[in-house]
Design a protein around this motif. Structure first.
Motif, PDB file in Angstrom:
ATOM      1  N   ALA A  41       0.866  -1.171   0.000  1.00 34.35           N
ATOM      2  CA  ALA A  41       0.000   0.000   0.000  1.00 34.35           C
ATOM      3  C   ALA A  41       0.907   1.226   0.000  1.00 34.35           C
ATOM      4  O   ALA A  41       1.302   1.717   1.047  1.00 34.35           O
ATOM      5  CB  ALA A  41      -0.918  -0.002   1.215  1.00 34.35           C
ATOM      6  N   SER A  42       1.275   1.677  -1.208  1.00 37.29           N
ATOM      7  CA  SER A  42       2.225   2.772  -1.357  1.00 37.29           C
ATOM      8  C   SER A  42       1.589   4.095  -0.964  1.00 37.29           C
ATOM      9  O   SER A  42       0.395   4.297  -1.132  1.00 37.29           O
ATOM     10  CB  SER A  42       2.697   2.862  -2.809  1.00 37.29           C
ATOM     11  OG  SER A  42       3.159   1.609  -3.250  1.00 37.29           O
ATOM     12  N   GLU A  43       2.427   4.997  -0.476  1.00 34.04           N
ATOM     13  CA  GLU A  43       1.972   6.334  -0.078  1.00 34.04           C
ATOM     14  C   GLU A  43       1.990   7.241  -1.321  1.00 34.04           C
ATOM     15  O   GLU A  43       3.001   7.344  -1.999  1.00 34.04           O
ATOM     16  CB  GLU A  43       2.926   6.870   0.989  1.00 34.04           C
ATOM     17  CG  GLU A  43       2.354   7.932   1.891  1.00 34.04           C
ATOM     18  CD  GLU A  43       1.214   7.452   2.788  1.00 34.04           C
ATOM     19  OE1 GLU A  43       0.169   8.111   2.771  1.00 34.04           O
ATOM     20  OE2 GLU A  43       1.371   6.445   3.503  1.00 34.04           O
ATOM     21  N   LEU A  44       0.857   7.874  -1.616  1.00 32.80           N
ATOM     22  CA  LEU A  44       0.747   8.743  -2.797  1.00 32.80           C
ATOM     23  C   LEU A  44       0.789  10.210  -2.377  1.00 32.80           C
ATOM     24  O   LEU A  44       0.738  10.527  -1.188  1.00 32.80           O
ATOM     25  CB  LEU A  44      -0.571   8.468  -3.530  1.00 32.80           C
ATOM     26  CG  LEU A  44      -0.820   7.027  -3.993  1.00 32.80           C
ATOM     27  CD1 LEU A  44      -2.210   6.908  -4.605  1.00 32.80           C
ATOM     28  CD2 LEU A  44       0.238   6.581  -5.000  1.00 32.80           C
ATOM     29  N   ASN A  45       0.888  11.100  -3.381  1.00 32.84           N
ATOM     30  CA  ASN A  45       0.734  12.540  -3.135  1.00 32.84           C
ATOM     31  C   ASN A  45      -0.317  13.065  -4.110  1.00 32.84           C
ATOM     32  O   ASN A  45      -0.859  12.297  -4.921  1.00 32.84           O
ATOM     33  CB  ASN A  45       2.081  13.266  -3.274  1.00 32.84           C
ATOM     34  CG  ASN A  45       2.725  13.034  -4.628  1.00 32.84           C
ATOM     35  OD1 ASN A  45       2.062  13.099  -5.656  1.00 32.84           O
ATOM     36  ND2 ASN A  45       4.014  12.743  -4.628  1.00 32.84           N
ATOM     37  N   ASN A  46      -0.612  14.359  -4.054  1.00 25.41           N
ATOM     38  CA  ASN A  46      -1.661  14.936  -4.912  1.00 25.41           C
ATOM     39  C   ASN A  46      -1.468  14.560  -6.377  1.00 25.41           C
ATOM     40  O   ASN A  46      -2.417  14.238  -7.078  1.00 25.41           O
ATOM     41  CB  ASN A  46      -1.668  16.461  -4.805  1.00 25.41           C
ATOM     42  CG  ASN A  46      -2.293  16.941  -3.510  1.00 25.41           C
ATOM     43  OD1 ASN A  46      -3.186  16.296  -2.982  1.00 25.41           O
ATOM     44  ND2 ASN A  46      -1.821  18.059  -3.000  1.00 25.41           N
ATOM     45  N   LYS A  47      -0.221  14.609  -6.831  1.00 22.43           N
ATOM     46  CA  LYS A  47       0.076  14.389  -8.241  1.00 22.43           C
ATOM     47  C   LYS A  47      -0.025  12.903  -8.612  1.00 22.43           C
ATOM     48  O   LYS A  47      -0.663  12.545  -9.602  1.00 22.43           O
ATOM     49  CB  LYS A  47       1.484  14.917  -8.539  1.00 22.43           C
ATOM     50  CG  LYS A  47       1.690  15.289  -9.973  1.00 22.43           C
ATOM     51  CD  LYS A  47       3.050  15.927 -10.146  1.00 22.43           C
ATOM     52  CE  LYS A  47       3.455  15.902 -11.608  1.00 22.43           C
ATOM     53  NZ  LYS A  47       4.882  16.201 -11.779  1.00 22.43           N
ATOM     54  N   SER A  48       0.593  12.056  -7.799  1.00 24.82           N
ATOM     55  CA  SER A  48       0.582  10.624  -8.143  1.00 24.82           C
ATOM     56  C   SER A  48      -0.800  10.009  -7.932  1.00 24.82           C
ATOM     57  O   SER A  48      -1.139   9.023  -8.582  1.00 24.82           O
ATOM     58  CB  SER A  48       1.656   9.868  -7.358  1.00 24.82           C
ATOM     59  OG  SER A  48       1.505  10.026  -5.968  1.00 24.82           O
ATOM     60  N   LEU A  49      -1.623  10.601  -7.065  1.00 26.53           N
ATOM     61  CA  LEU A  49      -2.958  10.053  -6.809  1.00 26.53           C
ATOM     62  C   LEU A  49      -3.792   9.997  -8.087  1.00 26.53           C
ATOM     63  O   LEU A  49      -4.376   8.960  -8.408  1.00 26.53           O
ATOM     64  CB  LEU A  49      -3.681  10.890  -5.746  1.00 26.53           C
ATOM     65  CG  LEU A  49      -5.132  10.494  -5.470  1.00 26.53           C
ATOM     66  CD1 LEU A  49      -5.221   9.133  -4.787  1.00 26.53           C
ATOM     67  CD2 LEU A  49      -5.841  11.545  -4.611  1.00 26.53           C
ATOM     68  N   SER A  50      -3.844  11.098  -8.829  1.00 24.78           N
ATOM     69  CA  SER A  50      -4.718  11.119 -10.006  1.00 24.78           C
ATOM     70  C   SER A  50      -4.226  10.153 -11.083  1.00 24.78           C
ATOM     71  O   SER A  50      -5.021   9.483 -11.741  1.00 24.78           O
ATOM     72  CB  SER A  50      -4.860  12.539 -10.558  1.00 24.78           C
ATOM     73  OG  SER A  50      -3.606  13.024 -10.915  1.00 24.78           O
ATOM     74  N   LYS A  51      -2.902  10.050 -11.238  1.00 25.64           N
ATOM     75  CA  LYS A  51      -2.361   9.105 -12.233  1.00 25.64           C
ATOM     76  C   LYS A  51      -2.591   7.672 -11.791  1.00 25.64           C
ATOM     77  O   LYS A  51      -2.893   6.795 -12.603  1.00 25.64           O
ATOM     78  CB  LYS A  51      -0.866   9.351 -12.439  1.00 25.64           C
ATOM     79  CG  LYS A  51      -0.589  10.573 -13.275  1.00 25.64           C
ATOM     80  CD  LYS A  51       0.873  10.670 -13.622  1.00 25.64           C
ATOM     81  CE  LYS A  51       1.108  11.800 -14.606  1.00 25.64           C
ATOM     82  NZ  LYS A  51       2.532  11.980 -14.890  1.00 25.64           N
TER      83      LYS A  51
END
Ligand SMILES: [Zn+2]
Length: 143
Positions: A41-51
């Motif tokens: 369960a990798s940690e995402l950020n605003n940018k990687s979340l949408s992709k």
């Protein structure tokens, strides 16, 4: 012809087409060479979340959490456990106190909140502190 699946990289968001037979071999991203986070369960950020949401072919489950949220911290091991048990589902996390835009975009008003998406569309959400088996039952009911 072997079956393939498209997985989004949780780091750079790139699409990776892989034979399903390779999923158990800790596959890495062809673009940034980091782990694709299969069974994690990798940690995402605003940018990687949408992709991550738009570029994954399998079901995506996002754990919206915050460091100040005690039930979120208590649920984290349960979420990791579910991710490990269901490696064909794409589990990831986003810390809403560090990435407020994500929480706002999804209208997250209570934590923890799990949101399930397929092909970029929300299918369901599950709120509150849940056991690993609660999470797995819910995810299986969607796939
Ligand atoms: Zn990558």
């Amino acid at each position: 012809m072997s079956e393939t699946v498209i997985l989004a990289c949780p780091q750079c968001g790139a699409k990776n087409r892989l034979p399903t037979s390779k999923l158990n071999n800790k596959p890495k991203c062809g673009n940034c060479h980091k782990s694709l986070g299969v069974g994690e369960a990798s940690e995402l950020n605003n940018k990687s979340l949408s992709k991550f949401i738009s570029n994954n072919e399998p079901l995506v489950v996002i754990d919206f959490w915050a460091a100040r949220c005690q039930p979120c911290l208590m649920m984290a091991p349960n979420f990791y456990h579910a991710a490990k048990k269901l490696p064909t589902v794409r589990f990831a996390k986003i810390q809403t106190d560090r990435h407020e835009q994500a929480g706002a975009e999804f209208g997250i008003r209570s934590l923890p909140m799990l949101v399930a998406l397929k092909n970029g569309h929300e299918m369901d959400r599950l709120s509150g502190l849940r056991t690993a088996s609660d999470i797995m039952h819910w995810v299986k009911s969607l796939s």
